[in-house]
Write an enzyme that holds these catalytic residues in place. Structure first.
Site, mmCIF file in Angstrom:
data_model
loop_
_atom_site.group_PDB
_atom_site.id
_atom_site.type_symbol
_atom_site.label_atom_id
_atom_site.label_comp_id
_atom_site.label_asym_id
_atom_site.label_seq_id
_atom_site.Cartn_x
_atom_site.Cartn_y
_atom_site.Cartn_z
ATOM 1 N N LYS A 1 68.076 34.513 48.785
ATOM 2 C CA LYS A 1 68.976 33.411 48.741
ATOM 3 C C LYS A 1 70.250 33.662 48.490
ATOM 4 O O LYS A 1 71.261 33.401 49.509
ATOM 5 C CB LYS A 1 68.643 32.450 47.454
ATOM 6 C CG LYS A 1 69.741 31.312 47.055
ATOM 7 C CD LYS A 1 69.683 30.807 45.874
ATOM 8 C CE LYS A 1 70.334 31.850 44.507
ATOM 9 N NZ LYS A 1 70.131 31.339 43.392
ATOM 10 N N CYS B 1 65.702 34.340 44.255
ATOM 11 C CA CYS B 1 67.490 34.944 44.005
ATOM 12 C C CYS B 1 67.816 36.040 45.120
ATOM 13 O O CYS B 1 69.071 35.751 45.662
ATOM 14 C CB CYS B 1 67.255 35.545 42.583
ATOM 15 S SG CYS B 1 66.372 35.331 41.101
ATOM 16 N N GLU C 1 72.551 24.915 46.394
ATOM 17 C CA GLU C 1 72.724 26.198 46.969
ATOM 18 C C GLU C 1 72.038 25.991 48.425
ATOM 19 O O GLU C 1 72.837 26.568 49.453
ATOM 20 C CB GLU C 1 71.872 27.099 46.145
ATOM 21 C CG GLU C 1 72.356 27.306 44.753
ATOM 22 C CD GLU C 1 71.644 28.384 44.071
ATOM 23 O OE1 GLU C 1 72.271 29.037 43.276
ATOM 24 O OE2 GLU C 1 70.493 28.558 44.224
ATOM 25 N N GLU D 1 92.247 35.319 34.623
ATOM 26 C CA GLU D 1 93.322 35.521 33.409
ATOM 27 C C GLU D 1 93.449 33.971 32.933
ATOM 28 O O GLU D 1 93.909 33.937 31.851
ATOM 29 C CB GLU D 1 94.703 35.775 33.954
ATOM 30 C CG GLU D 1 95.572 35.076 34.763
ATOM 31 C CD GLU D 1 96.649 35.914 35.484
ATOM 32 O OE1 GLU D 1 97.452 36.141 34.361
ATOM 33 O OE2 GLU D 1 97.021 35.878 36.557
ATOM 34 N N HIS E 1 96.519 40.288 35.677
ATOM 35 C CA HIS E 1 97.494 39.732 36.666
ATOM 36 C C HIS E 1 97.522 40.118 37.996
ATOM 37 O O HIS E 1 97.845 41.673 37.880
ATOM 38 C CB HIS E 1 98.707 39.329 35.844
ATOM 39 C CG HIS E 1 99.680 38.429 36.737
ATOM 40 N ND1 HIS E 1 99.422 36.912 36.793
ATOM 41 C CD2 HIS E 1 100.817 38.664 37.569
ATOM 42 C CE1 HIS E 1 100.494 36.313 37.699
ATOM 43 N NE2 HIS E 1 101.167 37.212 38.062
ATOM 44 N N CYS F 1 61.694 35.984 42.634
ATOM 45 C CA CYS F 1 63.075 36.326 42.584
ATOM 46 C C CYS F 1 63.150 37.252 43.845
ATOM 47 O O CYS F 1 64.136 37.004 44.553
ATOM 48 C CB CYS F 1 63.447 37.185 41.418
ATOM 49 S SG CYS F 1 64.849 37.896 41.318
ATOM 50 N N TYR G 1 69.991 22.640 41.256
ATOM 51 C CA TYR G 1 70.648 23.830 41.617
ATOM 52 C C TYR G 1 70.043 24.585 43.083
ATOM 53 O O TYR G 1 70.899 24.882 43.958
ATOM 54 C CB TYR G 1 70.825 25.013 40.593
ATOM 55 C CG TYR G 1 69.701 25.882 40.366
ATOM 56 C CD1 TYR G 1 69.809 27.092 40.835
ATOM 57 C CD2 TYR G 1 68.601 25.774 39.693
ATOM 58 C CE1 TYR G 1 68.926 28.445 40.849
ATOM 59 C CE2 TYR G 1 67.708 26.776 39.587
ATOM 60 C CZ TYR G 1 67.914 28.139 40.066
ATOM 61 O OH TYR G 1 66.719 28.867 39.992
HETATM 62 C C1 LIG Z 1 64.689 29.435 45.575
HETATM 63 C C2 LIG Z 1 64.978 29.995 44.142
HETATM 64 C C3 LIG Z 1 66.094 30.638 43.901
HETATM 65 C C4 LIG Z 1 66.197 31.037 42.476
HETATM 66 N N1 LIG Z 1 67.224 31.838 42.076
HETATM 67 C C5 LIG Z 1 67.654 32.308 40.947
HETATM 68 C C6 LIG Z 1 68.806 32.790 40.517
HETATM 69 O O1 LIG Z 1 69.840 32.970 41.472
HETATM 70 N N2 LIG Z 1 68.978 33.569 39.515
HETATM 71 C C7 LIG Z 1 67.811 33.593 38.663
HETATM 72 O O2 LIG Z 1 68.180 34.226 37.553
HETATM 73 N N3 LIG Z 1 66.714 32.986 38.801
HETATM 74 C C8 LIG Z 1 66.504 32.219 40.060
HETATM 75 N N4 LIG Z 1 65.258 31.767 40.376
HETATM 76 C C9 LIG Z 1 64.164 31.896 39.415
HETATM 77 C C10 LIG Z 1 63.402 33.184 39.229
HETATM 78 O O3 LIG Z 1 63.276 33.609 40.728
HETATM 79 C C11 LIG Z 1 62.365 33.281 38.338
HETATM 80 O O4 LIG Z 1 62.623 32.565 37.187
HETATM 81 C C12 LIG Z 1 61.508 34.419 38.115
HETATM 82 O O5 LIG Z 1 61.059 35.066 39.458
HETATM 83 C C13 LIG Z 1 60.489 34.289 37.111
HETATM 84 O O6 LIG Z 1 59.740 35.601 37.058
HETATM 85 P P1 LIG Z 1 58.338 35.408 36.587
HETATM 86 O O7 LIG Z 1 57.796 36.849 36.380
HETATM 87 O O8 LIG Z 1 58.130 34.621 35.640
HETATM 88 O O9 LIG Z 1 57.541 34.931 37.986
HETATM 89 P P2 LIG Z 1 57.545 35.360 39.207
HETATM 90 O O10 LIG Z 1 58.429 36.295 39.559
HETATM 91 O O11 LIG Z 1 57.154 34.273 40.071
HETATM 92 O O12 LIG Z 1 56.253 36.274 39.214
HETATM 93 C C14 LIG Z 1 54.788 36.091 39.228
HETATM 94 C C15 LIG Z 1 53.826 36.684 40.209
HETATM 95 O O13 LIG Z 1 52.599 36.514 39.529
HETATM 96 C C16 LIG Z 1 51.840 36.714 41.006
HETATM 97 N N5 LIG Z 1 50.522 36.097 40.451
HETATM 98 C C17 LIG Z 1 50.303 34.615 40.070
HETATM 99 N N6 LIG Z 1 49.013 34.481 39.678
HETATM 100 C C18 LIG Z 1 48.511 35.710 40.001
HETATM 101 C C19 LIG Z 1 47.137 36.084 39.330
HETATM 102 N N7 LIG Z 1 46.117 35.320 38.903
HETATM 103 N N8 LIG Z 1 46.939 37.403 39.616
HETATM 104 C C20 LIG Z 1 47.649 38.307 40.246
HETATM 105 N N9 LIG Z 1 49.062 38.001 40.344
HETATM 106 C C21 LIG Z 1 49.231 36.537 40.433
HETATM 107 C C22 LIG Z 1 52.571 35.916 41.692
HETATM 108 O O14 LIG Z 1 52.138 36.218 43.219
HETATM 109 C C23 LIG Z 1 53.857 36.612 41.553
HETATM 110 O O15 LIG Z 1 54.464 37.591 42.432
HETATM 111 C C24 LIG Z 1 65.034 31.146 41.946
HETATM 112 C C25 LIG Z 1 63.784 30.606 42.049
HETATM 113 C C26 LIG Z 1 63.714 30.202 43.097
HETATM 114 C C27 LIG Z 1 62.404 29.405 43.671
#
Ligand SMILES: Cc1cc2nc3c(=O)[nH]c(=O)nc-3n(C[C@H](O)[C@H](O)[C@H](O)COP(=O)(O)OP(=O)(O)OC[C@H]3O[C@@H](n4cnc5c(N)ncnc54)[C@H](O)[C@@H]3O)c2cc1C
Length: 449
Positions: free
Chosen positions: A50, A47, A181, A443, A438, A42, A177
């Site tokens: 973007k 997010c 975008e 609205e 309004h 994110c 999406y």
């Molecule tokens: C281009 C794009 C636009 C998006 N726009 C939106 C939006 O507008 N609104 C919205 O709600 N969502 C949006 N999303 C989705 C949103 O980013 C994800 O749903 C969210 O970040 C998921 O969170 P998470 O904690 O599951 O995973 P992540 O945020 O991906 O975090 C996982 C973390 O784990 C780390 N990791 C992985 N494996 C290991 C390991 N073995 N040891 C240590 N660290 C590790 C990774 O480096 C990463 O930092 C978007 C996604 C993308 C790709």
């Protein structure tokens, strides 16, 4: 048996950080491992960068609109490297904010990759660390299909935020999406954009009126959409990338960059050592029950790696529900009903609840649709023919509003408020009894007849 930590979180993204802070707030001894930058997808590749680029892409339209409001014309050009640097500086600032939030919560941060040695033991950058409970919050990554020759010349959303220069021409594969975008961001900034999709409509899974309105508006703004088309090959030449697009016959398209948004994302599980645990997967994602429990009794998972709804607030709430249940003494499940979501295209779109098609499947003829499409007041002086579409899906047996959908300026901000009403089970009569503000676009949601 004593462990180094009560909870060890693998992954410092949206889900992992929220869970760690909530559990630490309950007094648990917590650590997080993150091998990349804090904040996850994110903050670093999703997010946030973007949305900042979406804002940037709106200025040419606004400068044009200003003329209709009496302002003199402005000559302005985009300094792409400056914009990319500014976006990435803000991302870096947020990385620091997350670090401070974890420090303040007394959560230990390991800047390392973590993998399972057994269900209670992790190898964290070469160090053995044990924990009573372990939360997997590792997110996912974009994947490239190997079936298209030349696929290595494409970029995914990850690289998009670091493009050194603005492509003059961009071809985007996919109509989800994220693809839409990116198409709108670049179109707003003056890039010639083409989008190639397999089906005949963008944004599969969203409400039909929302899809058709966005599609019309994107095309009206100059995005060339090739439907029912597939990519045969991509070839790098001196004058750019040559892309073979099949649509009955083959068309060769010359472009500067090809963005891949069609082939989805895959959970980051490959090197996690899951084979050393009893954790099971389902279709490449971690299988969990309604309490985020995996098949291994002390291991849990949230966020994109369980692939339920890949959204930041969903990952955060799954994590907080887990922490409340296991460390806060309040058993809580994540509710997946009526989760609002937005598409930051131009125009923007947002939805909550059932689409018309889903409602008809569930309630048959008892579904009543209230819909309006109009040019908002802002665009009258600007002399732009930008359309706003607003729609309520109502079950006429109960009068309950089952879904609300909107395409138009501030759709995400407006639907966020409407989502509270829909989540609370508001009826159409409740909407009608609410006095509008309004003159606003919003609205219309309380005056639909
Ligand atoms: C281009 C794009 C636009 C998006 N726009 C939106 C939006 O507008 N609104 C919205 O709600 N969502 C949006 N999303 C989705 C949103 O980013 C994800 O749903 C969210 O970040 C998921 O969170 P998470 O904690 O599951 O995973 P992540 O945020 O991906 O975090 C996982 C973390 O784990 C780390 N990791 C992985 N494996 C290991 C390991 N073995 N040891 C240590 N660290 C590790 C990774 O480096 C990463 O930092 C978007 C996604 C993308 C790709």
């Amino acid at each position: 048996m004593s462990y180094d930590y009560d909870l060890f979180v693998i992954g410092g993204g949206s889900g992992g950080i929220a869970t760690a802070r909530r559990a630490a707030g309950y007094g648990a001894k917590v650590a997080v491992a993150e091998f990349n930058r804090l904040g996850g997808t994110c903050v670093n590749r999703g997010c946030i960068p973007k949305k900042l680029m979406v804002y940037s892409s709106h200025f040419p339209g606004m400068m044009q609109d200003a003329v209709g409001y009496g302002w003199s014309e402005v000559e302005s050009t985009l300094d792409w490297p400056k914009m990319i640097t500014a976006v990435n500086n803000e991302v870096e600032r947020l990385n620091g904010v997350y670090q401070r939030m974890l420090d303040n919560a007394k959560v230990d941060v390991f800047e390392a990759y973590a993998k399972f040695l057994d269900p209670h033991t992790l190898d964290v950058g070469g160090e053995k660390v044990t924990a009573d409970k372990i939360l997997i919050a590792v997110g996912g990554h974009p994947i490239k299909p190997d079936s298209i020759p030349g696929i290595e010349h494409t970029i995914t959303s990850d690289e998009f935020f670091h493009l050194p220069e603005q492509p003059k021409r961009m071809l985007i594969i996919g109509g989800g999406y994220i693809g839409c975008e990116f198409a709108c961001i670049l179109n707003g900034m003056g890039t010639e954009v083409m989008q190639v999709i397999r089906g005949d409509m963008l944004l599969k899974g969203f409400d039909g009126d929302l899809r058709s309105t966005i599609q019309e508006e994107m095309q009206r703004k100059g995005i060339r959409l090739l439907t029912k088309s597939t990519i045969s090959h991509i070839e790098k030449t001196d004058s750019g990338l040559k892309v073979g697009v099949n649509n009955n016959s083959e068309e060769i398209i010359l472009t500067d960059a090809v963005g891949l948004a069609a082939t989805g994302r895959k959970p980051n599980l490959d090197a996690l050592g899951l084979e050393n645990t009893g954790v099971e997967t389902d279709n490449g994602a971690i299988a969990v029950d309604e309490y985020s429990s995996t098949a291994e009794e002390n291991i849990f998972a949230v966020g994109d790696c369980i692939a339920r709804m890949e959204l930041t607030p969903v990952a955060i709430n799954e994590g907080r529900a887990f922490a409340d249940t296991h460390f806060g003494g309040q058993s809580r499940q994540m509710s997946y009903e009526n989760i609002p979501t937005a598409i930051f295209t131009s125009p923007e779109a947002a939805s909550v609840g059932l689409t018309e098609a889903e409602a008809r499947k569930r309630c048959g003829d008892a579904v009543k649709i209230y819909r309006t499409k109009f040019r908002p007041m802002y665009y009258t002086l600007a002399e732009r023919s930008e359309k706003t579409m607003m729609k309520l899906v109502v079950d006429c047996n109960s009068d309950r509003v089952l879904g609300a959908h909107m395409v138009g300026d501030h759709a995400a901000e407006i639907i966020q408020g409407v989502a509270i009403a829909v989540k609370m089970g508001a009826t159409k009569a409740d909407f009608d009894a609410t006095i509008g503000i309004h003159p606003t676009i919003a609205e219309e949601f309380v005056t639909l007849r």
